[in-house]
Design a protein around this motif. Structure first.
Motif, PDB file in Angstrom:
ATOM      1  N   ARG A 129     -44.355   0.473  -9.084  1.00 13.61           N
ATOM      2  CA  ARG A 129     -44.875  -0.882  -8.862  1.00 13.61           C
ATOM      3  C   ARG A 129     -46.234  -1.079  -9.529  1.00 13.61           C
ATOM      4  O   ARG A 129     -46.504  -2.140 -10.099  1.00 13.61           O
ATOM      5  CB  ARG A 129     -44.964  -1.173  -7.365  1.00 13.61           C
ATOM      6  N   VAL A 130     -47.099  -0.068  -9.464  1.00 12.76           N
ATOM      7  CA  VAL A 130     -48.422  -0.175 -10.095  1.00 12.76           C
ATOM      8  C   VAL A 130     -48.286  -0.148 -11.620  1.00 12.76           C
ATOM      9  O   VAL A 130     -49.041  -0.815 -12.326  1.00 12.76           O
ATOM     10  CB  VAL A 130     -49.366   0.940  -9.589  1.00 12.76           C
ATOM     11  N   ILE A 159     -50.757   3.841 -16.729  1.00 10.04           N
ATOM     12  CA  ILE A 159     -51.065   4.724 -15.598  1.00 10.04           C
ATOM     13  C   ILE A 159     -50.057   5.871 -15.549  1.00 10.04           C
ATOM     14  O   ILE A 159     -48.910   5.721 -15.944  1.00 10.04           O
ATOM     15  CB  ILE A 159     -51.091   3.933 -14.269  1.00 10.04           C
ATOM     16  N   VAL A 160     -50.515   7.027 -15.087  1.00  7.74           N
ATOM     17  CA  VAL A 160     -49.637   8.192 -14.948  1.00  7.74           C
ATOM     18  C   VAL A 160     -49.496   8.539 -13.469  1.00  7.74           C
ATOM     19  O   VAL A 160     -50.338   8.178 -12.645  1.00  7.74           O
ATOM     20  CB  VAL A 160     -50.154   9.409 -15.759  1.00  7.74           C
ATOM     21  N   LEU A 161     -48.417   9.250 -13.149  1.00 10.37           N
ATOM     22  CA  LEU A 161     -48.126   9.593 -11.757  1.00 10.37           C
ATOM     23  C   LEU A 161     -49.262  10.392 -11.121  1.00 10.37           C
ATOM     24  O   LEU A 161     -49.583  10.190  -9.949  1.00 10.37           O
ATOM     25  CB  LEU A 161     -46.801  10.348 -11.676  1.00 10.37           C
ATOM     26  N   ALA A 162     -49.886  11.269 -11.872  1.00 12.14           N
ATOM     27  CA  ALA A 162     -50.996  12.066 -11.326  1.00 12.14           C
ATOM     28  C   ALA A 162     -52.134  11.176 -10.840  1.00 12.14           C
ATOM     29  O   ALA A 162     -52.766  11.466  -9.820  1.00 12.14           O
ATOM     30  CB  ALA A 162     -51.500  13.055 -12.372  1.00 12.14           C
ATOM     31  N   THR A 163     -52.405  10.093 -11.548  1.00  8.01           N
ATOM     32  CA  THR A 163     -53.453   9.156 -11.130  1.00  8.01           C
ATOM     33  C   THR A 163     -53.096   8.527  -9.791  1.00  8.01           C
ATOM     34  O   THR A 163     -53.955   8.370  -8.915  1.00  8.01           O
ATOM     35  CB  THR A 163     -53.656   8.068 -12.198  1.00  8.01           C
ATOM     36  N   VAL A 164     -51.829   8.192  -9.619  1.00  3.51           N
ATOM     37  CA  VAL A 164     -51.388   7.609  -8.354  1.00  3.51           C
ATOM     38  C   VAL A 164     -51.573   8.623  -7.225  1.00  3.51           C
ATOM     39  O   VAL A 164     -52.132   8.306  -6.178  1.00  3.51           O
ATOM     40  CB  VAL A 164     -49.933   7.111  -8.450  1.00  3.51           C
ATOM     41  N   TYR A 165     -51.131   9.862  -7.445  1.00  3.05           N
ATOM     42  CA  TYR A 165     -51.291  10.888  -6.414  1.00  3.05           C
ATOM     43  C   TYR A 165     -52.768  11.128  -6.086  1.00  3.05           C
ATOM     44  O   TYR A 165     -53.140  11.239  -4.910  1.00  3.05           O
ATOM     45  CB  TYR A 165     -50.650  12.202  -6.846  1.00  3.05           C
ATOM     46  N   ASN A 166     -53.607  11.214  -7.100  1.00  5.48           N
ATOM     47  CA  ASN A 166     -55.037  11.436  -6.862  1.00  5.48           C
ATOM     48  C   ASN A 166     -55.649  10.305  -6.050  1.00  5.48           C
ATOM     49  O   ASN A 166     -56.458  10.539  -5.143  1.00  5.48           O
ATOM     50  CB  ASN A 166     -55.782  11.603  -8.184  1.00  5.48           C
ATOM     51  N   LEU A 169     -57.509   7.690  -0.963  1.00 10.31           N
ATOM     52  CA  LEU A 169     -57.361   6.630   0.039  1.00 10.31           C
ATOM     53  C   LEU A 169     -57.075   7.205   1.418  1.00 10.31           C
ATOM     54  O   LEU A 169     -57.571   6.697   2.427  1.00 10.31           O
ATOM     55  CB  LEU A 169     -56.263   5.653  -0.388  1.00 10.31           C
ATOM     56  N   GLU A 170     -56.288   8.273   1.451  1.00  8.60           N
ATOM     57  CA  GLU A 170     -56.033   8.951   2.728  1.00  8.60           C
ATOM     58  C   GLU A 170     -57.335   9.524   3.280  1.00  8.60           C
ATOM     59  O   GLU A 170     -57.630   9.400   4.468  1.00  8.60           O
ATOM     60  CB  GLU A 170     -54.998  10.054   2.536  1.00  8.60           C
ATOM     61  N   GLY A 171     -58.122  10.150   2.419  1.00  7.61           N
ATOM     62  CA  GLY A 171     -59.402  10.717   2.833  1.00  7.61           C
ATOM     63  C   GLY A 171     -60.376   9.673   3.352  1.00  7.61           C
ATOM     64  O   GLY A 171     -61.215   9.966   4.206  1.00  7.61           O
ATOM     65  N   LYS A 203     -57.634   0.439 -10.251  1.00  7.18           N
ATOM     66  CA  LYS A 203     -56.328   1.067 -10.042  1.00  7.18           C
ATOM     67  C   LYS A 203     -56.149   1.491  -8.584  1.00  7.18           C
ATOM     68  O   LYS A 203     -55.066   1.342  -8.019  1.00  7.18           O
ATOM     69  CB  LYS A 203     -56.148   2.244 -10.991  1.00  7.18           C
ATOM     70  N   ARG A 204     -57.207   1.995  -7.979  1.00  3.51           N
ATOM     71  CA  ARG A 204     -57.117   2.387  -6.569  1.00  3.51           C
ATOM     72  C   ARG A 204     -56.843   1.159  -5.706  1.00  3.51           C
ATOM     73  O   ARG A 204     -56.038   1.197  -4.781  1.00  3.51           O
ATOM     74  CB  ARG A 204     -58.400   3.088  -6.125  1.00  3.51           C
ATOM     75  N   ALA A 205     -57.519   0.056  -6.021  1.00  2.00           N
ATOM     76  CA  ALA A 205     -57.298  -1.187  -5.279  1.00  2.00           C
ATOM     77  C   ALA A 205     -55.860  -1.673  -5.472  1.00  2.00           C
ATOM     78  O   ALA A 205     -55.229  -2.167  -4.521  1.00  2.00           O
ATOM     79  CB  ALA A 205     -58.289  -2.250  -5.727  1.00  2.00           C
ATOM     80  N   ALA A 206     -55.312  -1.514  -6.683  1.00  5.28           N
ATOM     81  CA  ALA A 206     -53.933  -1.935  -6.945  1.00  5.28           C
ATOM     82  C   ALA A 206     -52.949  -1.086  -6.155  1.00  5.28           C
ATOM     83  O   ALA A 206     -51.952  -1.601  -5.635  1.00  5.28           O
ATOM     84  CB  ALA A 206     -53.636  -1.846  -8.438  1.00  5.28           C
ATOM     85  N   ILE A 207     -53.205   0.204  -6.049  1.00  6.17           N
ATOM     86  CA  ILE A 207     -52.345   1.104  -5.274  1.00  6.17           C
ATOM     87  C   ILE A 207     -52.365   0.705  -3.803  1.00  6.17           C
ATOM     88  O   ILE A 207     -51.322   0.605  -3.158  1.00  6.17           O
ATOM     89  CB  ILE A 207     -52.784   2.570  -5.480  1.00  6.17           C
ATOM     90  N   LEU A 208     -53.542   0.443  -3.280  1.00  5.93           N
ATOM     91  CA  LEU A 208     -53.654   0.019  -1.885  1.00  5.93           C
ATOM     92  C   LEU A 208     -52.966  -1.328  -1.673  1.00  5.93           C
ATOM     93  O   LEU A 208     -52.284  -1.532  -0.668  1.00  5.93           O
ATOM     94  CB  LEU A 208     -55.128  -0.049  -1.477  1.00  5.93           C
ATOM     95  N   GLN A 209     -53.089  -2.230  -2.626  1.00  7.68           N
ATOM     96  CA  GLN A 209     -52.447  -3.542  -2.523  1.00  7.68           C
ATOM     97  C   GLN A 209     -50.930  -3.406  -2.493  1.00  7.68           C
ATOM     98  O   GLN A 209     -50.258  -4.099  -1.722  1.00  7.68           O
ATOM     99  CB  GLN A 209     -52.876  -4.434  -3.687  1.00  7.68           C
ATOM    100  N   VAL A 210     -50.379  -2.519  -3.304  1.00  4.98           N
ATOM    101  CA  VAL A 210     -48.928  -2.289  -3.293  1.00  4.98           C
ATOM    102  C   VAL A 210     -48.486  -1.877  -1.898  1.00  4.98           C
ATOM    103  O   VAL A 210     -47.488  -2.377  -1.373  1.00  4.98           O
ATOM    104  CB  VAL A 210     -48.527  -1.220  -4.343  1.00  4.98           C
ATOM    105  N   LEU A 211     -49.219  -0.970  -1.277  1.00  8.67           N
ATOM    106  CA  LEU A 211     -48.867  -0.538   0.080  1.00  8.67           C
ATOM    107  C   LEU A 211     -49.004  -1.678   1.084  1.00  8.67           C
ATOM    108  O   LEU A 211     -48.134  -1.870   1.934  1.00  8.67           O
ATOM    109  CB  LEU A 211     -49.753   0.630   0.510  1.00  8.67           C
ATOM    110  N   GLN A 212     -50.087  -2.415   0.992  1.00  3.35           N
ATOM    111  CA  GLN A 212     -50.319  -3.493   1.949  1.00  3.35           C
ATOM    112  C   GLN A 212     -49.277  -4.597   1.835  1.00  3.35           C
ATOM    113  O   GLN A 212     -48.954  -5.250   2.829  1.00  3.35           O
ATOM    114  CB  GLN A 212     -51.734  -4.054   1.776  1.00  3.35           C
TER     115      GLN A 212
END
Length: 91
Positions: A27-28, A35-42, A47-49, A4-13
């Motif tokens: 999009r994810v 998936i829930v919005l909290a998972t995306v925020y987390n 990813l920012e960190g 899921k983290r990779a999918a979130i990064l892919q959406v941005l890229q």
């Protein structure tokens, strides 16, 4: 990196510009309906960190996320809410 983290990064890229978390979530969610919005925020926070994206805070609207993690300036359109990259030399 989790799927899921990779999918979130892919959406941005793959995005044309800067996206708010809600748009990333939408999009994810097409790929991961549960998936829930909290998972995306987390995951955005993680990813920012890791230095893989840039978090752009706004005063009056939603925060945006940028696929370019290096420090640079942004301009905000007061009419449409769009965020664009600018170079100080452009001003």
């Amino acid at each position: 990196m989790t799927e899921k983290r990779a999918a979130i990064l892919q959406v941005l890229q793959e995005s044309e510009g800067h996206l708010p978390a809600e748009e990333i979530f939408a999009r994810v969610k097409q790929r991961y309906p549960g998936i829930v919005l909290a998972t995306v925020y987390n995951n955005l926070h993680a990813l920012e960190g890791q230095g893989l994206l840039l978090h752009i805070k706004t005063a009056d609207g939603p925060d945006f996320y940028d696929k370019t993690p290096t420090a640079h300036e942004h301009a905000f359109c007061g009419d449409c809410g769009r965020v664009i990259d600018v170079e100080l030399g452009d001003l």
